[in-house]
Scaffold this motif. Structure first.
Motif: not given
Length: 145
Positions: A110-114, A126-140
């Motif tokens: 996870c990392y900050n989407p900004k 090779g990491f591919v973004e799949v959306g925000m984490d369950e807390d809707n704070e970080d990109m997964l």
């Protein structure tokens, strides 16, 4: 410049705890001391010191979420050693070690989407973004094995 990952022991834990990111990064990275404590009391947590030659310069922690999934929870390089390619070499070593686990199907981070630097850095592995984490704070982002 040889970069390696080493076990954290009674001989090097203090040096690992003293590592710091830059002031601008502090809000994004948990304290190494807290992470080491966390790892001591939770099953499936692995920690590594990132070394440059004989000096600890960074820290990794990952957790085995299930038999098929590992999450990288902590990854930092001390502010005095950033922007020298150490993080890239260290992540390569960590991924190689994690991929040795039997039955592994997914590695996530996870990392900050900004943070466009993080997105570019992790996608280069090779990491591919799949959306925000369950807390809707970080990109997964995930690597499927």
């Amino acid at each position: 410049m040889e970069v390696s990952l080493r076990q954290i022991t009674k001989d090097n834990y203090e040096a690992v705890c003293e590592l710091d990111v830059s002031k601008e990064q502090e809000e994004y990275v948990a304290c190494n001391m807290w992470s080491l404590v966390e790892s001591m009391f939770n099953d499936g947590y692995e920690t590594r010191a990132i070394y440059l030659e004989k000096e600890p310069v960074g820290f990794f922690m990952w957790a085995k979420e299930s038999i098929t999934k590992v999450s990288i929870w902590r990854f930092m390089i001390d502010h005095k050693h950033q922007k020298n390619g150490i993080g890239r070499k260290a992540l390569d070593l960590a991924l190689a070690e994690i991929k040795q686990l039997a039955n592994l199907k997914e590695i996530e981070i996870c990392y900050n989407p900004k943070n466009p630097v993080a997105k570019e850095f992790y996608s280069s592995f090779g990491f591919v973004e799949v959306g925000m984490d369950e807390d809707n704070e970080d990109m997964l982002a995930v690597i499927s094995i």
